[in-house]
Design a protein around this motif. Structure first.
Motif, short mmCIF file in Angstrom:
data_model
loop_
_atom_site.label_atom_id
_atom_site.label_comp_id
_atom_site.label_asym_id
_atom_site.label_seq_id
_atom_site.Cartn_x
_atom_site.Cartn_y
_atom_site.Cartn_z
N ASP A 1 0.83 -1.21 0.00
CA ASP A 1 0.00 0.00 0.00
C ASP A 1 0.86 1.26 0.00
O ASP A 1 0.35 2.38 -0.07
CB ASP A 1 -0.93 0.00 1.22
CG ASP A 1 -2.13 0.91 1.05
OD1 ASP A 1 -2.52 1.19 -0.11
OD2 ASP A 1 -2.68 1.36 2.07
N CYS B 1 -0.76 3.64 -3.28
CA CYS B 1 -1.61 3.10 -4.36
C CYS B 1 -2.38 4.16 -5.15
O CYS B 1 -2.44 4.11 -6.37
CB CYS B 1 -2.55 2.06 -3.80
SG CYS B 1 -1.71 0.53 -3.34
N LEU C 1 -2.97 -1.74 -6.04
CA LEU C 1 -2.79 -2.58 -4.85
C LEU C 1 -2.62 -4.04 -5.23
O LEU C 1 -1.71 -4.74 -4.74
CB LEU C 1 -3.98 -2.42 -3.90
CG LEU C 1 -4.00 -3.34 -2.68
CD1 LEU C 1 -2.88 -2.99 -1.71
CD2 LEU C 1 -5.36 -3.26 -1.98
#
Length: 285
Positions: free
Chosen positions: A126, A146, A272
């Motif tokens: 992330d 992300c 992601l």
């Protein structure tokens, strides 16, 4: 001087995200066949905030469709920082987990930065750790945050070269505003950060060739503040399915604009998933 188009072209994040996810699914399948183990993303949710519950469920559903295993950890809202850090440390040390997502916010009583730093950099899919932030700043290998990563992919897909452009970022959060500015700077844009205390904000926004709105206020930026022909990236999402930009008026002046929903949001999840497979490939090489 070239006149601006009467109506901007939409930057279709949904379609681009679908393409990225299809390629990611093919890579996940190949890795699973080679190693006998699917890429695994651990999602950690603190409390029962309805929006967070929805976001995590959406991410887990997308994982399933892409052939990525999802391990979900639900924690009580009153968990301590130490307990959360211990949970994340355990996931970081688990060889069967390749990526870790801590859904935020986590509650004001928790040291969110300490929690993020408990995530191993090689599993920080992330892009929230200081190691990832440094990699973005120095242009080194690592995981991008992300949403900023998705924004850069959108710009590339629509042939928007940031080189030499004036980029204005309205917002300075650690997971969106700051990193997207670093990524744009790394692509040779001249970047200005704005925030709630910026003097004459409208004047600064009017200079933007590329505008990224990430301030968290519904329809905060109006069309009259948009430079004709600018590229407008609306990274906001507010109640009523509206972004941080007044879409109708901005679309009359921009050359390209992201809709809300259907613009930046789908790209966030696609990146992601892609970075989870990246991590799995590196960790199983």
């Amino acid at each position: 001087m070239t006149s601006a188009p009467k109506t901007a072209r939409f930057m279709d994040g949904t379609a681009l995200a679908r393409e990225i996810t299809e390629r990611t699914a093919a890579r996940a399948k190949a890795l699973t066949e080679r190693t006998g183990k699917a890429p695994c993303l651990a999602t950690v949710l603190v409390g029962e905030d309805p929006a967070s519950v929805t976001y995590v469920k959406m991410k887990r559903n997308r994982c399933a469709k892409a052939g990525i295993e999802s391990r979900h950890v639900e924690l009580p809202a009153d968990i301590t920082t130490e307990e959360l850090v211990a949970t994340l440390t355990g996931l970081s040390e688990d060889p069967d987990v390749h990526g870790i997502l801590l859904q935020h916010p986590v509650g004001e009583h928790i040291d969110e930065r300490a929690a993020f730093e408990a995530i191993a950099p090689e599993k920080d899919v992330d892009g929230v750790t200081m190691a990832s932030f440094a990699a973005m700043g120095f242009g080194l290998p690592g995981f991008a945050s992300c949403t900023p990563g998705g924004i850069m992919r959108l710009l590339d897909a629509y042939d928007v070269d940031p080189t030499g452009k004036r980029a204005v970022v309205v917002g300075r959060s650690a997971i969106l505003g700051k990193p997207v500015g670093l990524l744009l700077l790394g692509r040779n844009a001249t970047v200005t950060y704005c925030h709630s205390r910026t003097t004459d904000l409208s004047e600064v926004v009017r200079e933007a060739d590329i505008l990224v709105a990430a301030v968290g206020r519904p329809e905060f930026i109006r069309g009259e503040d948009i430079k004709e022909g600018a590229v407008v990236i609306d990274a906001g999402y507010n109640p009523g399915n509206v972004g941080d930009v007044h879409f109708a008026s901005a679309a009359e002046r921009a050359s390209l604009i992201t809709p809300v929903p259907g613009g930046v949001g789908p790209m966030t999840i696609a990146v992601l998933l892609e970075q989870t497979v990246d991590a799995a490939e590196r960790l199983t090489a």
